[in-house]
Design an enzyme around this catalytic site. Structure first.
Site, mmCIF file in Angstrom:
data_model
loop_
_atom_site.group_PDB
_atom_site.id
_atom_site.type_symbol
_atom_site.label_atom_id
_atom_site.label_comp_id
_atom_site.label_asym_id
_atom_site.label_seq_id
_atom_site.Cartn_x
_atom_site.Cartn_y
_atom_site.Cartn_z
ATOM 1 N N TYR A 174 31.847 9.032 -69.475
ATOM 2 C CA TYR A 174 32.984 9.839 -69.015
ATOM 3 C C TYR A 174 34.244 8.969 -68.968
ATOM 4 C CZ TYR A 174 35.960 12.646 -65.951
ATOM 5 O OH TYR A 174 37.014 13.358 -65.426
ATOM 6 N N ASP A 183 37.644 7.974 -57.384
ATOM 7 C CA ASP A 183 36.407 7.184 -57.428
ATOM 8 C C ASP A 183 36.643 5.768 -57.927
ATOM 9 O OD1 ASP A 183 36.133 7.247 -60.491
ATOM 10 O OD2 ASP A 183 36.143 9.380 -59.999
ATOM 11 N N ASP A 238 50.383 13.204 -52.995
ATOM 12 C CA ASP A 238 50.313 14.352 -53.896
ATOM 13 C C ASP A 238 51.029 13.960 -55.191
ATOM 14 O OD1 ASP A 238 50.712 16.751 -55.268
ATOM 15 O OD2 ASP A 238 51.172 17.898 -53.473
ATOM 16 N N CYS A 239 50.373 14.137 -56.321
ATOM 17 C CA CYS A 239 50.954 13.641 -57.575
ATOM 18 C C CYS A 239 52.153 14.468 -58.044
ATOM 19 C CB CYS A 239 49.901 13.599 -58.669
ATOM 20 S SG CYS A 239 49.370 15.209 -59.252
ATOM 21 N N ASP A 290 42.915 12.818 -64.293
ATOM 22 C CA ASP A 290 41.535 12.960 -63.813
ATOM 23 C C ASP A 290 41.504 13.844 -62.564
ATOM 24 O OD1 ASP A 290 38.784 12.408 -63.993
ATOM 25 O OD2 ASP A 290 38.933 10.834 -62.486
#
Length: 366
Positions: free
Chosen positions: A177, A201, A255-256, A276
């Site tokens: 992935y 992650d 927050d993007c 992602d």
């Protein structure tokens, strides 16, 4: 935690089933277990027999006139003696059914038992709606953050697995992935400016940092995901989440969307943008689904901060979701600037399905 064990045994007789003969033939087996019987019959639809035991276990035997016979048994899980008795009962029913259907042997299907309500949940749906049983044997972490439910479970086969709000996100064995969403190993990140959207992650950040970029900026909204993964997903993230800033990277807990808007206003540009955040929505109503609106906004803002010779990488979804993927590709034609795209299909180990990844680039020169 008490759990229930649901066992099934199916027979396809390949001929009209004589419900009365089958019932009489199987009655002694259930009576030997101390189970009481109740029978319902329908002239055109076969019959249903239920069997109950004083210990709370019960069985249902459904006989259809076209030759399908289904046995379902529910009992308490975790009792070794009870499990042996249940297996013995299923074996006896199977042998007796073979005798009753002579001279033509039935097709028999016995699935592994489903354990429901246990302390460890082993069942997760795939993106295209199939049920998968994982070899989960331990819950390492579970908490609700302000944004989502976070679980990290241990799989004997895949290592630790991050699950966010019921979706399998990444296992420690899912290097495929990470490679795919970074361009499949075909990109040169050395000396480049990289923006990662999501990626809590730490798997992508860990791998990009190894390639000696100029600077990597990761924007992840959920601090609790970062904290859980730096403890329980270290085979994926290494040491990069131990600190929010390193020699060639920094992690913004934010927050993007406002970050992307600010970068666009400042004229900040990146060689690579890796999204992602979320998969392509399963919904096929992009005008009504808020996830599609979010996805389109992220796409437009990402193009505004992507250099003209840069590349945007993201996951799509399961290869079987052809309609949803086609809608995503349709959205790529509606951005503020013209783009081209390519896609790669990769087998992600813990997903147990083929997954689509996209590369997007601008097609006009500055």
């Amino acid at each position: 935690m008490a759990a229930a064990r649901h066992s099934t045994l199916d027979f396809s007789l390949g001929a009209t089933a004589d419900g009365e003969t089958i019932l009489k033939g199987l009655q002694p087996i259930f009576r030997a277990q101390g189970m009481s019987e109740s029978v319902h019959t329908w002239p055109a639809h076969g019959c249903l027999a239920t069997y109950t035991n004083e210990n709370g276990s019960f069985a249902s035997l459904r006989i259809y006139p076209h030759g399908l016979v289904l046995l379902d048994i529910q009992s308490s899980d975790g009792d070794a003696q009870g499990s042996k008795e249940l297996d013995s009962l299923l074996n006896k029913v199977e042998e007796r059914m073979k005798e009753l259907s002579q001279p033509r042997a039935p097709r028999v299907k016995r699935l592994p038992p489903i354990v429901r309500g246990g302390a460890v949940d082993r069942y997760w749906p795939t993106a295209d709606g199939r049920l998968v049983e994982y070899d989960i044997d331990e819950v390492l972490y579970e908490e609700d953050s302000p944004y989502q439910n976070i679980k990290i479970l241990h799989s004997k086969q895949f290592g630790n697995v991050l699950i966010l709000s019921g979706d399998v996100n990444l296992a420690e064995s899912d290097g495929a992935y990470t490679r795919a969403i970074m361009g499949g190993g075909n990109e040169d990140y050395a000396g480049k400016d990289v923006l990662i959207l999501g990626g809590g992650d730490g798997g992508i950040l860990c791998e990009v940092v190894k390639l000696k970029p100029k600077m990597v900026t990761m924007v992840e909204i959920d601090q609790m995901v970062i904290d859980a993964c730096k403890k329980f997903m270290r085979k994926a993230c290494g040491e990069v989440l131990d600190h929010l800033q390193g020699d060639c990277y920094r992690v913004l807990v934010a927050d993007c969307i406002p970050v992307l808007k600010r970068y666009a206003q400042e004229g900040r540009m990146f060689d690579y943008v890796i999204n992602d955040l979320t998969a392509v929505p399963i919904s096929t109503s992009p005008e009504e689904d808020s996830t599609w609106e979010f996805l389109r906004l992220i796409l437009d803002l990402s193009m505004k901060v992507l250099k003209h010779d840069g590349k945007y990488f993201t996951q799509g979804n399961c290869v079987n979701l052809t309609e949803a993927l086609a809608l995503y590709e349709e959205q790529l034609g509606r951005l503020y600037c013209p783009v081209g795209f390519s896609k790669e299909i990769v087998c992600v180990p813990s997903y147990l399905e083929l997954w689509v990844f996209y590369t997007v680039w601008k097609t006009t020169k500055p």
